[in-house]
Scaffold this motif. Sequence first.
Motif, PDB file in Angstrom:
ATOM      1  N   ILE A   1       4.971  17.164  -1.761  1.00 20.47           N
ATOM      2  CA  ILE A   1       3.759  16.338  -1.817  1.00 20.47           C
ATOM      3  C   ILE A   1       3.980  15.041  -1.039  1.00 20.47           C
ATOM      4  O   ILE A   1       3.099  14.585  -0.302  1.00 20.47           O
ATOM      5  CB  ILE A   1       3.358  16.059  -3.282  1.00 20.47           C
ATOM      6  CG1 ILE A   1       2.932  17.372  -3.956  1.00 20.47           C
ATOM      7  CG2 ILE A   1       2.247  15.023  -3.365  1.00 20.47           C
ATOM      8  CD1 ILE A   1       2.792  17.277  -5.464  1.00 20.47           C
ATOM      9  N   LEU A   2       5.163  14.456  -1.184  1.00 21.17           N
ATOM     10  CA  LEU A   2       5.486  13.238  -0.453  1.00 21.17           C
ATOM     11  C   LEU A   2       5.454  13.477   1.053  1.00 21.17           C
ATOM     12  O   LEU A   2       4.907  12.663   1.802  1.00 21.17           O
ATOM     13  CB  LEU A   2       6.852  12.694  -0.887  1.00 21.17           C
ATOM     14  CG  LEU A   2       7.354  11.453  -0.169  1.00 21.17           C
ATOM     15  CD1 LEU A   2       6.374  10.290  -0.315  1.00 21.17           C
ATOM     16  CD2 LEU A   2       8.734  11.061  -0.694  1.00 21.17           C
ATOM     17  N   ASP A   3       6.006  14.587   1.512  1.00 20.86           N
ATOM     18  CA  ASP A   3       5.984  14.892   2.946  1.00 20.86           C
ATOM     19  C   ASP A   3       4.551  15.001   3.468  1.00 20.86           C
ATOM     20  O   ASP A   3       4.251  14.539   4.570  1.00 20.86           O
ATOM     21  CB  ASP A   3       6.748  16.190   3.236  1.00 20.86           C
ATOM     22  CG  ASP A   3       8.251  16.004   3.125  1.00 20.86           C
ATOM     23  OD1 ASP A   3       8.731  14.867   3.270  1.00 20.86           O
ATOM     24  OD2 ASP A   3       8.945  17.010   2.882  1.00 20.86           O
TER      25      ASP A   3
ATOM     26  N   GLU B   1       0.827  -1.213   0.000  1.00 21.16           N
ATOM     27  CA  GLU B   1       0.000   0.000   0.000  1.00 21.16           C
ATOM     28  C   GLU B   1       0.861   1.263   0.000  1.00 21.16           C
ATOM     29  O   GLU B   1       0.602   2.209  -0.753  1.00 21.16           O
ATOM     30  CB  GLU B   1      -0.906   0.045   1.234  1.00 21.16           C
ATOM     31  CG  GLU B   1      -2.139  -0.784   1.140  1.00 21.16           C
ATOM     32  CD  GLU B   1      -3.031  -0.610   2.360  1.00 21.16           C
ATOM     33  OE1 GLU B   1      -4.205  -0.952   2.223  1.00 21.16           O
ATOM     34  OE2 GLU B   1      -2.572  -0.147   3.430  1.00 21.16           O
ATOM     35  N   VAL B   2       1.871   1.256   0.835  1.00 21.75           N
ATOM     36  CA  VAL B   2       2.739   2.430   0.937  1.00 21.75           C
ATOM     37  C   VAL B   2       3.457   2.677  -0.387  1.00 21.75           C
ATOM     38  O   VAL B   2       3.525   3.815  -0.864  1.00 21.75           O
ATOM     39  CB  VAL B   2       3.751   2.269   2.099  1.00 21.75           C
ATOM     40  CG1 VAL B   2       4.777   3.389   2.094  1.00 21.75           C
ATOM     41  CG2 VAL B   2       3.018   2.208   3.435  1.00 21.75           C
ATOM     42  N   LEU B   3       3.951   1.616  -1.018  1.00 19.23           N
ATOM     43  CA  LEU B   3       4.671   1.790  -2.284  1.00 19.23           C
ATOM     44  C   LEU B   3       3.735   2.207  -3.413  1.00 19.23           C
ATOM     45  O   LEU B   3       4.151   2.945  -4.310  1.00 19.23           O
ATOM     46  CB  LEU B   3       5.452   0.528  -2.643  1.00 19.23           C
ATOM     47  CG  LEU B   3       6.592   0.174  -1.682  1.00 19.23           C
ATOM     48  CD1 LEU B   3       7.380  -1.013  -2.207  1.00 19.23           C
ATOM     49  CD2 LEU B   3       7.508   1.373  -1.423  1.00 19.23           C
ATOM     50  N   GLN B   4       2.481   1.775  -3.375  1.00 22.88           N
ATOM     51  CA  GLN B   4       1.515   2.259  -4.361  1.00 22.88           C
ATOM     52  C   GLN B   4       1.304   3.760  -4.195  1.00 22.88           C
ATOM     53  O   GLN B   4       1.242   4.505  -5.182  1.00 22.88           O
ATOM     54  CB  GLN B   4       0.171   1.536  -4.218  1.00 22.88           C
ATOM     55  CG  GLN B   4       0.152   0.180  -4.856  1.00 22.88           C
ATOM     56  CD  GLN B   4      -1.236  -0.434  -4.803  1.00 22.88           C
ATOM     57  OE1 GLN B   4      -1.939  -0.331  -3.806  1.00 22.88           O
ATOM     58  NE2 GLN B   4      -1.624  -1.072  -5.887  1.00 22.88           N
ATOM     59  N   LEU B   5       1.184   4.198  -2.964  1.00 26.95           N
ATOM     60  CA  LEU B   5       1.026   5.617  -2.671  1.00 26.95           C
ATOM     61  C   LEU B   5       2.229   6.406  -3.190  1.00 26.95           C
ATOM     62  O   LEU B   5       2.080   7.403  -3.902  1.00 26.95           O
ATOM     63  CB  LEU B   5       0.865   5.825  -1.159  1.00 26.95           C
ATOM     64  CG  LEU B   5       0.878   7.258  -0.645  1.00 26.95           C
ATOM     65  CD1 LEU B   5      -0.414   7.962  -1.026  1.00 26.95           C
ATOM     66  CD2 LEU B   5       1.074   7.272   0.856  1.00 26.95           C
ATOM     67  N   ILE B   6       3.416   5.943  -2.863  1.00 27.17           N
ATOM     68  CA  ILE B   6       4.643   6.644  -3.246  1.00 27.17           C
ATOM     69  C   ILE B   6       4.814   6.611  -4.766  1.00 27.17           C
ATOM     70  O   ILE B   6       5.214   7.595  -5.383  1.00 27.17           O
ATOM     71  CB  ILE B   6       5.870   6.022  -2.548  1.00 27.17           C
ATOM     72  CG1 ILE B   6       5.688   6.022  -1.020  1.00 27.17           C
ATOM     73  CG2 ILE B   6       7.145   6.746  -2.947  1.00 27.17           C
ATOM     74  CD1 ILE B   6       5.317   7.334  -0.403  1.00 27.17           C
ATOM     75  N   GLY B   7       4.495   5.465  -5.378  1.00 26.76           N
ATOM     76  CA  GLY B   7       4.595   5.352  -6.833  1.00 26.76           C
ATOM     77  C   GLY B   7       3.682   6.329  -7.540  1.00 26.76           C
ATOM     78  O   GLY B   7       4.054   6.933  -8.551  1.00 26.76           O
ATOM     79  N   GLY B   8       2.486   6.507  -7.013  1.00 25.86           N
ATOM     80  CA  GLY B   8       1.560   7.471  -7.595  1.00 25.86           C
ATOM     81  C   GLY B   8       2.083   8.895  -7.484  1.00 25.86           C
ATOM     82  O   GLY B   8       1.970   9.691  -8.423  1.00 25.86           O
ATOM     83  N   ILE B   9       2.664   9.209  -6.358  1.00 24.92           N
ATOM     84  CA  ILE B   9       3.230  10.545  -6.157  1.00 24.92           C
ATOM     85  C   ILE B   9       4.389  10.777  -7.120  1.00 24.92           C
ATOM     86  O   ILE B   9       4.523  11.860  -7.699  1.00 24.92           O
ATOM     87  CB  ILE B   9       3.669  10.736  -4.690  1.00 24.92           C
ATOM     88  CG1 ILE B   9       2.440  10.785  -3.787  1.00 24.92           C
ATOM     89  CG2 ILE B   9       4.529  11.983  -4.523  1.00 24.92           C
ATOM     90  CD1 ILE B   9       2.736  10.709  -2.312  1.00 24.92           C
TER      91      ILE B   9
END
Length: 194
Positions: free
Chosen positions: A182-184, A160-168
Motif C-alpha cells: 500500500i505504501l509503494d 503532508e507526506v508524514l500524515q499520509l504515511i502515518g495513515g497507511i
Amino acid sequence: MSTTPLPDQSLRPRPKRADARRNYDKVLAAAREAFAEGGASASLEEIARRAEVGIGTLYRHFPSRQALLEAVYVDEVEALCRSAADLDGLPPWDALAAWLHRFVAYMVTKQALAPELLDYVGRDAAVFQDSRAALYAAGGGLLERAQQSGAVRADTDLPEVLQLIGGIAKIPVSEPGEVDHILDIALDGLRYRA
C-alpha cells in the motif's frame, strides 16, 4: 531542548561507563522486545529478566516506568533519524522511499508506546516535540533532496507526506507485506510527473 537534534545527537543522555552503557542498552532492547510482544503494559520485572539484569539495575537507569517508555520511544526516533544519514549514498528517490518505509516500522512502535506515554505526559510534552523536530530535520532533508532532483513533486511538504504515511501505518492488515505494498502505491503519487 533549545536546538533541533541532528541524527548524530542524542535526544536523551546515555551512561558513559562501558558496563553501565551495556546494561542500559540491554534493558532498552529487552523493553523494546517486551513492548512489541505484549504492548506497553509489559512488567518491569519481566523486562529486567529478559535483559538479564537485576530490577535494581533497571531502576538505576530508568527510575520510573515513564522514563523507560520515553527512552524506548526516543531510541526508536533516534534510530530512524540516523537511518536518514545512512541513506545518503542512494539516489534521492530511493533514499526517500527507503526512509519512509522505515518510518512505517517506527509508527508501529509509536502506536504501541504513545498511548501509555500520554497517560504520563501531554501531547505537547518535550519528548514528543523534540522527537518531532528531529524527525522533521532528518526526513525534511531527504524530501528536499528528492524534490531538487526532480524525482518528487514540489507541491508537497514533509508534514503532508508524514500524515499520509502515518495513515497507511494504521491500516489493519492480515497479510505480511500488505502495508509495504500500500505504501509503494501511495509513494507513486509523490513522484514528479511532467
